[in-house]
Scaffold this motif. Structure first.
Motif, short mmCIF file in Angstrom:
data_model
loop_
_atom_site.label_atom_id
_atom_site.label_comp_id
_atom_site.label_asym_id
_atom_site.label_seq_id
_atom_site.Cartn_x
_atom_site.Cartn_y
_atom_site.Cartn_z
N LEU B 127 0.86 -1.17 0.00
CA LEU B 127 0.00 0.00 0.00
C LEU B 127 0.90 1.23 0.00
CD1 LEU B 127 -2.83 1.33 0.62
CD2 LEU B 127 -2.29 0.99 3.02
N ALA B 128 0.60 2.18 -0.88
CA ALA B 128 1.45 3.37 -0.95
C ALA B 128 0.59 4.62 -1.04
CB ALA B 128 2.38 3.29 -2.15
N VAL B 129 1.04 5.68 -0.39
CA VAL B 129 0.37 6.98 -0.47
C VAL B 129 1.34 7.95 -1.13
CG1 VAL B 129 -0.74 8.83 0.82
CG2 VAL B 129 -0.89 6.48 1.65
N LEU B 130 0.83 8.66 -2.14
CA LEU B 130 1.70 9.58 -2.87
C LEU B 130 1.50 11.00 -2.37
CD1 LEU B 130 1.32 8.23 -6.49
CD2 LEU B 130 2.76 7.41 -4.63
N ALA B 131 2.46 11.83 -2.69
CA ALA B 131 2.40 13.23 -2.28
C ALA B 131 1.24 13.95 -2.95
CB ALA B 131 3.71 13.92 -2.62
N THR B 132 0.72 13.39 -4.03
CA THR B 132 -0.40 14.01 -4.73
C THR B 132 -1.74 13.67 -4.10
OG1 THR B 132 -0.31 12.10 -6.17
CG2 THR B 132 0.74 14.10 -6.97
N GLY B 133 -1.73 12.91 -3.01
CA GLY B 133 -2.97 12.60 -2.31
C GLY B 133 -3.69 11.38 -2.84
N GLU B 134 -2.97 10.51 -3.52
CA GLU B 134 -3.57 9.27 -4.01
C GLU B 134 -2.98 8.10 -3.25
OE1 GLU B 134 -2.15 9.61 -7.92
OE2 GLU B 134 -3.39 11.38 -8.32
N ALA B 135 -3.81 7.07 -3.11
CA ALA B 135 -3.33 5.85 -2.46
C ALA B 135 -3.48 4.69 -3.43
CB ALA B 135 -4.11 5.57 -1.19
N TYR B 136 -2.46 3.84 -3.49
CA TYR B 136 -2.47 2.70 -4.41
C TYR B 136 -2.23 1.41 -3.65
CZ TYR B 136 -2.16 5.84 -8.41
OH TYR B 136 -2.43 6.79 -9.36
N VAL B 137 -2.87 0.34 -4.14
CA VAL B 137 -2.54 -1.00 -3.66
C VAL B 137 -1.84 -1.70 -4.81
CG1 VAL B 137 -3.41 -3.20 -2.83
CG2 VAL B 137 -4.52 -1.08 -2.12
N CYS B 138 -0.59 -2.09 -4.57
CA CYS B 138 0.18 -2.79 -5.60
C CYS B 138 0.27 -4.25 -5.22
CB CYS B 138 1.58 -2.23 -5.70
SG CYS B 138 1.59 -0.54 -6.16
N ASP B 139 -0.10 -5.10 -6.15
CA ASP B 139 -0.05 -6.53 -5.92
C ASP B 139 1.04 -7.08 -6.81
OD1 ASP B 139 -0.58 -9.19 -5.42
OD2 ASP B 139 -2.72 -8.77 -5.13
N LEU B 140 2.09 -7.65 -6.22
CA LEU B 140 3.22 -8.14 -7.01
C LEU B 140 3.09 -9.62 -7.32
CD1 LEU B 140 6.10 -6.38 -5.05
CD2 LEU B 140 4.81 -5.53 -6.99
N ARG B 141 2.00 -10.25 -6.85
CA ARG B 141 1.86 -11.68 -7.09
C ARG B 141 1.54 -11.93 -8.56
NH1 ARG B 141 -2.31 -13.01 -2.40
NH2 ARG B 141 -3.25 -11.14 -3.27
N LYS B 142 2.03 -13.05 -9.05
CA LYS B 142 1.94 -13.32 -10.49
C LYS B 142 0.50 -13.25 -11.02
CE LYS B 142 5.99 -15.57 -12.25
NZ LYS B 142 6.79 -16.00 -11.07
N GLN B 143 -0.40 -13.97 -10.35
CA GLN B 143 -1.75 -14.05 -10.92
C GLN B 143 -2.62 -12.86 -10.54
OE1 GLN B 143 -0.51 -15.92 -8.54
NE2 GLN B 143 -2.00 -17.16 -7.48
N HIS B 144 -2.11 -11.98 -9.67
CA HIS B 144 -2.92 -10.83 -9.29
C HIS B 144 -2.30 -9.52 -9.76
CE1 HIS B 144 -5.65 -13.00 -6.68
NE2 HIS B 144 -4.63 -13.66 -6.21
N LYS B 145 -1.17 -9.61 -10.44
CA LYS B 145 -0.36 -8.43 -10.74
C LYS B 145 -1.22 -7.22 -11.09
CE LYS B 145 4.36 -8.20 -12.04
NZ LYS B 145 5.03 -8.76 -10.94
#
Lengths: 331, 489
Positions: B127-145
């Protein structure tokens, strides 16, 4: 001198006969038989240790040398040379990458198994270093010696972290518990002390009524008890929480030397094994405290004993009239 | 293991004194979940891992070119995540033996990353929050990328014109179970998203809070403390969140819209200083707040089991505090000063000199000694020996490990907390002003019920799909022999 390995005659008549009569009564008795005799040391062998993965057996002694042997076949592999006085104790790091040795030259040396050479010397003890052990993460080393202190070392930097003025006589054994939070030490003053590894505070002192010289102490695998050998020919298992001796093992002879005892866990049960000054090895049942087997063959006091981490294999070695390392199998 | 000898009653107190200070040049520092290490973020963009047993750095991770903004550990400490203003999130593997260390993974964003964290159950979800006020969930798993932005659901009130703009997200955290993501916004809202579906399931207005700055959860996940721009720490008891149930594709998903009332408010009434950081103790009984006082290093500790009373104010000297973190199991804190030192606080146990004498027992006051009837009787040695042998018949167990942390975890989990009573509220009853957008009250409740029965394991199973390699005792940290730095530290 060329190190050599001899296959002993497996059916030594008198030996086999005795084993047979002993084991006939109960099937769960240990039945260790001599399989290999390793020679190469030129003076008393003081310490034997199997590497944690069981692939190597290290032996060290008064001839200032450490010898590495194959952990199951006993083949000679290498000699590590560097100490200027005799070696009293060796210890493996939990990953088997490093070996520490404690010597009468007042230093501890760390040997890398990758490079098969000395990579660090820990200087600080002011007299003979007698015992050494790693913690679980192998980032700390604990040592004790004739300067009556227990020292905890940061191995990566080779610096002492703590010096505990632990005892009033030479420290004969010291080791960490399974998770590295406690240290147990014992000394010729007859005291067994439990220390907090982080703060260095003494948490407990165990003492027997007669105050015999305490020559070796170690935690049980779960660290709820300590196994202590004393020079009144007795091995005791202490519950250090209640300061009560819960088991006593006798029958062997131990009045002069520091002889360690080991736990043996086999499919047949749990045993205690120790060397003896009558040139034999004794194996007791952990629970019943009966002597189940006596291993004969050494020609001098059996000073060092080691148990293979997963095979039913005991290694033993003796003093200068013998100079051999013997591997006993029960399989 | 040592706990039972040091502290037989296994109660966790708060730290009282500085045990040691590490000159790490750190902006902030965080303990790992095992408590063996502390990770320090440095101003030059590098991160350092210190071994707390040897009190020395053991790993140096150079990878960022700008200031590190956050650090997180995976659940068993194998992986370390660093986020930085250079738009990158880097992941490091502690078990790697490469020298110099190589990063294990890197995620690049389009703006400076303000904070990032691992999913508590799987370090491949970030989970990442950017300085621009957005939040992202990044999934690095192969089948969920995937990389999914978390979007606030704007209640559809019919009026197309005056849809308010979405407030920027200022902070985001997984809850301790990892099933929900808590997002704080600049307008004083807490938004709760389901981690698996990335849909908003609840929204809480925190009145008077201003922009949310950070969250911390008590271990069980039912209590949260928030830090916000009004210089007040608030503790909330969280309602049960029903997992999102898809009703139809076209309809906007329902969510719980509740204003939460804090159980406690903590603020400095005199100086009105802000808080740089706050942290629960492992058992959730204490809350530590790091004051943003520019003239000193002050840590306030409140006793939550005693109605949130101030237990102590710790003074760490003149270097102002920048960050604070509580040890995962012990009564120990790490606070960072703005000069870069990490202060490790502990609760010293007094030296018990009686422990040096065997069979000696200290008593608090004089005890009148009463002689037992048979105390000086001379007993037959054979009888004594017999009795001793009899006592030794008892079987001993030398292999089963009973660890102190296990027992204390059990104790902490079942221990009576004063706040435990309201935690049994179901979603429908939580708080007072319940308003479920675009759905009636009844539907909202039924959705919650279904979720309780069937929905819980879906999220857990999703998180544990394709597990990471962070399994205890299947990896180790190699001890690197360090010959050069020996004299420096």
């Amino acid at each position: 001198m060329q190190s050599q390995q001899t296959q002993s005659s497996q059916n030594n008549d008198s030996e086999a006969a005795r084993q047979e009569s002993a084991s006939s009564s109960s099937s769960s008795k240990p039945d260790f038989k001599l399989r290999f005799v390793l020679s190469g040391h030129k003076s008393s062998v003081s310490s034997l240790k199997f590497s944690p993965d069981g692939s190597l057996l290290a032996s060290a002694g008064a001839d200032k040398l450490i010898k590495l042997w194959n952990g199951t076949t006993g083949e000679f592999i290498q000699t590590l040379q560097g100490h200027t006085e005799g070696i009293s104790d060796i210890a493996w790091a939990t990953d088997g990458e490093y070996l520490a040795s404690a010597s009468d030259d007042k230093t501890i040396k760390i040997w890398s198994m990758e490079e098969r050479s000395e990579i660090k010397t820990l200087v600080g003890h002011t007299n003979f270093v007698f015992c050494v052990n790693y913690n679980l993460h192998s980032n700390l080393l604990v040592s004790g010696g004739f300067d009556e202190t227990v020292r905890i070392w940061d191995i990566a930097r080779g610096k002492p972290l703590k010096v505990l003025p632990a005892h009033s006589d030479p420290v004969t054994a010291v080791s960490f518990n399974h998770d590295g939070t406690l240290v147990v030490s014992c000394a010729m003053d007859g005291l067994i002390r439990i220390w907090d590894a982080e703060s260095g505070q003494c948490l407990k002192t165990l003492v027997d009524d007669d105050n015999p010289i305490c020559s070796h102490v170690k935690f049980t695998p779960n660290s709820r008890f300590v196994l202590a050998s004393t020079q009144d020919s007795t091995i005791r298992l202490w519950n250090y929480q209640t300061s009560r001796c819960v088991k006593t093992y006798t029958g062997h002879m131990n009045r002069t030397y520091c002889i360690p005892a080991c736990f043996v866990t086999t499919p047949k049960g749990k045993f205690i094994v120790s060397g003896s000054e009558d040139h034999k090895l004794y194996i007791w049942d952990l629970q019943t405290r009966q002597v189940l087997q006596v291993l004969e063959g050494h020609r001098d006091t059996v000073l060092a004993v080691a148990v293979h981490p997963f095979r039913n294999l005991i290694a033993s070695a003796g003093m200068e009239k013998d100079l051999t390392v013997r591997l006993w199998f029960d399989e | 293991m040592n706990e039972s000898l040091i502290n037989p009653f296994s109660t966790l107190s708060h730290p009282t004194a500085v045990q040691t200070s590490l000159f790490a040049g750190a902006l902030f520092a965080k303990f790992d979940p095992t408590g063996r290490f502390i990770a320090a973020a440095r101003l030059n963009g590098s991160a350092e891992v210190w071994d707390l047993e040897t009190r020395a750095p053991i790993r140096w991770y150079d990878g960022h070119v700008k200031t590190i903004t956050s650090i997180d550990w995976s659940r068993n400490s194998r992986y370390l995540l660093t986020s930085a203003k250079d738009w990158n999130v880097l992941i490091w593997d502690l078990s790697s033996t490469c020298d110099p260390p190589q990063r294990h993974a890197a995620i690049r964003f389009d703006a400076p990353v303000m904070s990032a964290s691992f999913h508590p159950k799987n370090s491949q979800v970030i989970l990442a929050v950017l300085a621009t006020g957005e939040a992202y969930v990044c999934d690095l798993r192969k089948q969920h990328k995937s990389r999914v932005e978390l979007l606030e659901t704007i209640p559809d009130e019919g009026d197309e014109e005056d849809i308010p703009p979405r407030a920027p997200m200022t902070t985001a955290r997984f809850d301790p179970t990892g099933k929900n993501i808590f997002v704080g916004t600049a307008s004083g809202y807490i938004l709760i998203f389901n981690t698996r579906t990335k849909t908003m399931i609840a929204r809480h207005k925190i009145s008077g809070a201003g922009a949310m700055k950070s969250f911390d959860f008590a271990k069980a996940g039912r209590r949260v403390v928030t830090n916000s721009s009004d210089r007040t720490l608030r503790q909330f008891i969280l309602p049960n969140y029903a997992p999102y149930q898809p009703i139809s594709e076209t309809e906007q998903p329902p969510f719980l819209d509740v204003e939460l009332e804090p159980t406690h408010r903590f603020s400095d009434p005199i100086n009105k200083t802000a808080w740089h950081a706050m942290c629960y103790s492992p058992d959730g009984e204490w809350l530590a707040g790091g004051s943003a006082d520019p003239a000193g290093h002050k840590i306030y500790v409140w006793d939550l089991s005693n109605d949130g009373q101030l237990a102590t104010a710790l003074d760490g000297g003149r270097e102002p505090l920048t960050y604070l973190h509580w040890h995962p199991t012990k009564s120990s804190l790490a606070s960072t000063t703005n000069h870069g030192s990490i202060l490790i606080w502990h609760n010293p146990t007094p030296e018990r000199w009686g422990a040096f004498a065997g069979g000696f027992e200290e008593v608090d006051e004089n005890v009148e000694y009463e002689e037992r009837e048979d105390e000086f009787d001379i007993e037959d040695e054979a009888v004594l020996f017999e009795r001793k042998m009899k006592a030794e018949e008892e079987e001993v167990d030398i292999d089963t490990v009973v660890s102190g942390s296990q027992t204390s975890a059990l104790f902490g989990g079942s221990g009576p907390t004063p706040t435990s009573a309201p935690e049994t509220h179901s979603a429908g009853e939580a708080g007072t002003p319940v308003h479920v957008a675009s759905l009636g009250m009844e539907n909202g409740n039924s959705a919650a019920d279904v979720g309780d029965l069937a929905g819980i394991d879906v999220d857990a199973a999703w998180a544990e799909e394709d597990p990471d390699c962070d399994v205890l005792s299947q990896w180790k940290v190699k001890v690197v022999m360090d010959n050069d730095a020996a004299d420096f530290y």
